[in-house]
Design a protein around this motif. Structure first.
Motif, PDB file in Angstrom:
ATOM      1  N   ARG A  24       1.282  -2.237  13.220  1.00  0.00           N
ATOM      2  CA  ARG A  24       2.355  -3.096  13.712  1.00  0.00           C
ATOM      3  C   ARG A  24       3.155  -3.632  12.521  1.00  0.00           C
ATOM      4  O   ARG A  24       2.820  -3.374  11.376  1.00  0.00           O
ATOM      5  CB  ARG A  24       1.783  -4.259  14.530  1.00  0.00           C
ATOM      6  N   PHE A  25       4.206  -4.367  12.819  1.00  0.00           N
ATOM      7  CA  PHE A  25       5.092  -4.887  11.780  1.00  0.00           C
ATOM      8  C   PHE A  25       4.421  -5.980  10.961  1.00  0.00           C
ATOM      9  O   PHE A  25       3.888  -6.948  11.506  1.00  0.00           O
ATOM     10  CB  PHE A  25       6.363  -5.446  12.436  1.00  0.00           C
ATOM     11  N   HIS A  26       4.432  -5.800   9.639  1.00  0.00           N
ATOM     12  CA  HIS A  26       3.955  -6.805   8.696  1.00  0.00           C
ATOM     13  C   HIS A  26       5.091  -7.070   7.712  1.00  0.00           C
ATOM     14  O   HIS A  26       5.404  -6.210   6.879  1.00  0.00           O
ATOM     15  CB  HIS A  26       2.716  -6.327   7.941  1.00  0.00           C
ATOM     16  N   ALA A  27       5.717  -8.223   7.822  1.00  0.00           N
ATOM     17  CA  ALA A  27       6.883  -8.523   6.985  1.00  0.00           C
ATOM     18  C   ALA A  27       6.568  -8.413   5.495  1.00  0.00           C
ATOM     19  O   ALA A  27       7.354  -7.859   4.723  1.00  0.00           O
ATOM     20  CB  ALA A  27       7.404  -9.925   7.311  1.00  0.00           C
ATOM     21  N   TRP A  28       5.410  -8.933   5.090  1.00  0.00           N
ATOM     22  CA  TRP A  28       5.067  -8.902   3.668  1.00  0.00           C
ATOM     23  C   TRP A  28       4.899  -7.473   3.176  1.00  0.00           C
ATOM     24  O   TRP A  28       5.376  -7.120   2.080  1.00  0.00           O
ATOM     25  CB  TRP A  28       3.802  -9.721   3.410  1.00  0.00           C
ATOM     26  N   LEU A  29       4.243  -6.648   3.961  1.00  0.00           N
ATOM     27  CA  LEU A  29       4.047  -5.254   3.571  1.00  0.00           C
ATOM     28  C   LEU A  29       5.374  -4.524   3.512  1.00  0.00           C
ATOM     29  O   LEU A  29       5.624  -3.739   2.578  1.00  0.00           O
ATOM     30  CB  LEU A  29       3.110  -4.558   4.574  1.00  0.00           C
ATOM     31  N   TYR A  30       6.238  -4.781   4.480  1.00  0.00           N
ATOM     32  CA  TYR A  30       7.547  -4.126   4.492  1.00  0.00           C
ATOM     33  C   TYR A  30       8.338  -4.457   3.231  1.00  0.00           C
ATOM     34  O   TYR A  30       8.871  -3.555   2.568  1.00  0.00           O
ATOM     35  CB  TYR A  30       8.342  -4.551   5.731  1.00  0.00           C
ATOM     36  N   TRP A  31       8.391  -5.737   2.857  1.00  0.00           N
ATOM     37  CA  TRP A  31       9.208  -6.119   1.714  1.00  0.00           C
ATOM     38  C   TRP A  31       8.564  -5.749   0.387  1.00  0.00           C
ATOM     39  O   TRP A  31       9.263  -5.497  -0.599  1.00  0.00           O
ATOM     40  CB  TRP A  31       9.548  -7.613   1.779  1.00  0.00           C
ATOM     41  N   ILE A  32       7.246  -5.679   0.347  1.00  0.00           N
ATOM     42  CA  ILE A  32       6.590  -5.155  -0.856  1.00  0.00           C
ATOM     43  C   ILE A  32       6.996  -3.694  -1.065  1.00  0.00           C
ATOM     44  O   ILE A  32       7.268  -3.263  -2.193  1.00  0.00           O
ATOM     45  CB  ILE A  32       5.054  -5.278  -0.734  1.00  0.00           C
ATOM     46  N   THR A  33       7.074  -2.951   0.036  1.00  0.00           N
ATOM     47  CA  THR A  33       7.483  -1.554  -0.053  1.00  0.00           C
ATOM     48  C   THR A  33       8.941  -1.442  -0.492  1.00  0.00           C
ATOM     49  O   THR A  33       9.287  -0.580  -1.316  1.00  0.00           O
ATOM     50  CB  THR A  33       7.283  -0.839   1.296  1.00  0.00           C
ATOM     51  N   ILE A  34       9.801  -2.300   0.035  1.00  0.00           N
ATOM     52  CA  ILE A  34      11.208  -2.309  -0.377  1.00  0.00           C
ATOM     53  C   ILE A  34      11.319  -2.617  -1.864  1.00  0.00           C
ATOM     54  O   ILE A  34      12.066  -1.957  -2.607  1.00  0.00           O
ATOM     55  CB  ILE A  34      12.011  -3.345   0.436  1.00  0.00           C
TER      56      ILE A  34
END
Length: 254
Positions: A70-80
């Motif tokens: 599912r969506f994890h904001a912290w993981l998404y922005w770490i990837t960005i």
């Protein structure tokens, strides 16, 4: 019904595109510039070693992002952030170490970006972030982002240095272009997907020149801030934005 649930579940890993999204995106791209320069220049590791370090982080982050349920904001922005740091070091390696130059590097990366979007559209039928419903689509998404981040670094350096506009002048150019996209968004019916990718690409060179403005010597038009200090300040800013403004998953496409 079961398939729809799976699609909704996958799409929940992509954040909703809001004003906060763009603010964090610009901060993340600026962090990519200062953080990348901190490793390659301040630590004297060089562009190749820096690229290998950040490429490893990027690969690990993308695998974790795709495998997440599912969506994890912290993981998404770490990837960005991982894409923007490796984009910084990779562009610098190509432009400076390989001698391709800013114009040559920007041209090659722009072509790769267009090819990525073209292949993505041919295979999946759409390049809209609201249609990312499978690991394959996510891979296209992250590869395209990777190319856009690397292109942004080369384009920002080319505009500020080769074109002679300086960091402030280049920031005004890219900031003005983003403002124009906002006007077009509200005043026309041009494809929102096209405008999204245009804005996504333009935020990277804006972050690149702002990052250079923060840490480059005063004699070169910068503020001569510590790369470490600037990077830490940007990390704190991003963290505060994420805590204060909770992000929601993107709406699914039906």
């Amino acid at each position: 019904m079961e398939r729809k649930d799976k699609v909704d579940h996958a799409l929940a890993k992509v954040p909703e595109v809001t004003l906060v999204f763009w603010i964090i995106k610009i901060a993340a791209t600026t962090l990519g510039e200062t953080g990348g320069d901190a490793v390659t220049m301040s630590m004297s590791l060089g562009y190749l070693v820096g690229t290998l370090i950040f490429a490893t982080i990027f690969i690990v982050a993308v695998i974790a992002q795709i495998r997440a349920e599912r969506f994890h904001a912290w993981l998404y922005w770490i990837t960005i952030i991982a894409t923007t740091t490796v984009g910084t070091t990779l562009a610098d390696f190509a432009d400076r170490s390989l001698g391709i130059g800013y114009a040559g590097g920007s041209s090659i990366l722009f072509a790769l970006l267009l090819v990525s979007l073209f292949v993505w559209h041919r295979v999946m039928g759409s390049v809209s972030v609201s249609t990312i419903s499978s690991p394959k689509a996510e891979m296209f998404y992250w590869v395209t982002i990777m190319f856009s981040q690397t292109l942004g670094t080369a384009l920002g350096d080319w505009t500020a240095d080769t074109a002679g506009l300086g960091y402030t002048g280049a920031a005004l150019i890219f900031g003005g272009a983003l403002l124009l996209l906002v006007i077009v968004y509200y005043a026309t019916h041009i494809s929102r997907t096209v405008l999204f990718w245009c804005a996504f690409i333009l935020t990277r060179p804006l972050g690149a020149v702002v990052g250079d403005f923060l840490d480059k010597p005063v004699a070169n038009g910068g503020l001569a801030m510590s790369r470490y200090g600037a990077s830490i300040a940007l990390v704190v800013f991003i963290a505060v934005c994420m805590v204060v403004f909770r992000q929601r998953p993107a709406r699914t496409a039906h």
